[in-house]
Design an enzyme around this catalytic site. Structure first.
Site, PDB file in Angstrom:
ATOM      1  N   ASN A 353     -12.081   0.777  -6.506  1.00 57.04           N
ATOM      2  CA  ASN A 353     -13.288   1.563  -6.210  1.00 57.04           C
ATOM      3  C   ASN A 353     -12.973   3.058  -6.135  1.00 57.04           C
ATOM      4  O   ASN A 353     -13.712   3.892  -6.667  1.00 57.04           O
ATOM      5  CB  ASN A 353     -13.909   1.103  -4.895  1.00 57.04           C
ATOM      6  CG  ASN A 353     -14.731  -0.164  -5.057  1.00 57.04           C
ATOM      7  OD1 ASN A 353     -15.253  -0.439  -6.132  1.00 57.04           O
ATOM      8  ND2 ASN A 353     -14.825  -0.950  -3.999  1.00 57.04           N
ATOM      9  N   GLU A 388     -14.729  -8.302  -1.552  1.00 58.39           N
ATOM     10  CA  GLU A 388     -13.954  -8.859  -2.665  1.00 58.39           C
ATOM     11  C   GLU A 388     -13.363 -10.220  -2.318  1.00 58.39           C
ATOM     12  O   GLU A 388     -12.471 -10.716  -3.008  1.00 58.39           O
ATOM     13  CB  GLU A 388     -12.819  -7.897  -3.042  1.00 58.39           C
ATOM     14  CG  GLU A 388     -11.712  -7.759  -2.023  1.00 58.39           C
ATOM     15  CD  GLU A 388     -12.008  -6.766  -0.903  1.00 58.39           C
ATOM     16  OE1 GLU A 388     -11.076  -6.327  -0.220  1.00 58.39           O
ATOM     17  OE2 GLU A 388     -13.205  -6.420  -0.708  1.00 58.39           O
TER      18      GLU A 388
END
Length: 469
Positions: A353, A388
């Protein structure tokens, strides 16, 4: 207190013709909700609505007790918008029971509304309490509220009209037997009225004699099943398999079934039928009405899918996956085989990210899910637990077999490539924690804790590895 159709929908003044109204009477809509904002917003929306030339009159009840008092004096209410949780968690369902059982009102349409869209009522509750529709409060925008009300009003009108049709047809049979000659002109006038009325109804309506011949079927019936059905005297597909109603017995409840329409498409319909008795008490025919609920059922299935699915990954969401784990534990307690739970976490997801943006992170999650599904069986379940992290339920699987599956997943994820802009890509690895359910005394919290601890060890020992718990 029983509610009669004549109180709700006058259908016969001796001539068989509905009396003309002096002026349009608003449709009374009862809103039962303990939230004043719901009343205010609904009242605001209803001001702009009209149906069949009639405005809407909103009646407000802020509790089930207030609703009972209103219903006691207003048997003409066709639709109730009802909250489930009010003064008690089941106040709404108790009010439904009061309407259906104590008031004997089967015509009024009941639409449940809730502020928790994922908490749809169980199928058994919908059937047992004779609930007609279910909506989330935030789903009832102006257009959807109008659509729901119009659909409910049409259903109420169909039910009351079919009751009028039943009475009119029973009167015709009695008059034919006792006073055929003297009442011939009146019977013919009533026949024309009923046939015209039935012909205009938007739902399929029919009258079938005891021998099987269709004497009346409206244009909606012909459009659904084909124009030659009445002439052939045969039952439409699926309807012929339904148990026929018998005069003098309790009416058969509404039945949902699937039929093939004139274009060869499968349609879901709600069928209601009533047997007509002759002078001797035997069945002389059956009158029926079918409502096409195909689109409503599709929307309900889609609502259920959305309620159990994680929107980003397309896997089950956390709540539904944990429900499946809980169900697997109960099955094992009842003698079923043990199962394994795999916890999976994408390694260094924050770096993805930070370095490539959240779009790349989202793509990494979707790529991981695609690879996970490639290695799972049809009986396995995968859900996104958060961020995640994923959980995989492996039914009827030993710890060694689960480790083998996890190893294939680990290798597959390590070989996968996440596409990036300008033709670039990045690699992935994942860490795994595995545990097996240990018997009747095991709990969902314990299973999750062991899998989490094993996953934590895999992370602490260098990632991209499998640990057993």
């Amino acid at each position: 207190m029983s509610v009669f159709v004549d109180d709700l929908f006058p259908c016969d003044d001796g001539t068989g013709v509905p009396p003309p109204a002096e002026r349009p009477i608003p449709w009374p809509i009862l809103v039962v909700d303990d939230d004043e904002q719901v009343h205010a917003m609904t009242r605001l929306l209803l001001k702009d609505f009209d149906f069949d030339g009639r405005d809407f009159e909103m009646l407000s009840a802020h509790s089930a007790a207030q609703a009972r008092a209103i219903l006691a004096g207003r048997p003409d209410i066709p639709v109730v918008l009802l909250d489930v949780v009010m003064e008690t968690p089941d106040a709404g369902l108790k009010l439904v029971h009061h309407i259906r059982r104590e008031l004997g009102n089967r015509h009024i349409r009941i639409i449940l509304r809730t502020g928790q869209p994922g908490q749809a009522p169980e199928r058994e509750v919908v059937v047992a309490y004779d609930i007609n529709d279910y909506r989330a409060k935030n789903d009832l925008t102006s257009d959807r509220l109008f659509t729901s009300l119009v659909s409910a009003l049409r259903g109420w009108r169909d039910l009351t009209t079919i009751e009028c049709l039943n009475r009119s047809l029973e009167a015709r049979v009695a008059e034919r037997t006792a006073e055929l000659a003297r009442r011939q002109a009146v019977a013919e006038e009533q026949t024309r009225f009923v046939e015209n009325l039935v012909e205009l109804m938007p739902s399929p309506v029919w009258y079938q004699e005891a021998g099987g011949t269709y004497r009346i079927c409206n244009r909606a019936f012909r459009a659904l099943f084909g124009g030659g059905m009445a002439a052939e005297g045969a039952d439409p597909p699926a309807l012929g398999a339904l148990a026929p109603p018998v005069a003098g017995e309790e009416p058969i409840p509404a039945v949902e079934t699937a039929v093939m329409d004139a274009d060869g498409q499968v349609r879901e319909v709600l069928v209601m039928r009533k047997a007509l008795a002759g002078p001797s008490g035997g069945t002389v025919g059956v009158v029926g009405i079918a409502m096409d609920i195909t689109e409503r059922r599709r929307m309900e299935r889609e609502l259920h899918r959305l309620a159990i699915t994680d929107p980003l990954s397309g896997t089950f969401n956390r709540r539904h996956l944990l429900d499946r784990v809980d169900a697997a534990l109960r099955d094992m307690e009842a003698g079923g085989r043990p199962f394994c739970l795999v916890m999976l976490d994408i390694d260094h997801f924050k770096r993805i990210n930070d370095a490539h943006g959240h779009a790349a992170g989202d793509e990494a999650i979707r790529t991981s899910v695609a690879e996970i599904r490639r290695h799972l069986r049809a009986s396995d379940s995968v859900g996104r637990i958060g961020g995640e992290e994923f959980a995989i339920l492996l039914p009827d699987t030993t710890l060694d077999a689960a480790a083998g599956i996890a190893e294939r997943l680990r290798v597959g994820l390590a070989a996968a490539a996440v596409p990036l802009p300008q033709g670039h890509s990045l690699g992935l690895t994942a860490s795994f924690g595995i545990t097996q359910a240990r018997g009747a005394l095991d709990t969902m919290e314990a299973v999750l804790h062991r899998a989490d601890q094993a996953l934590y060890r895999a992370k602490a020992l260098g990632r991209n590895r499998i640990e057993l718990g």
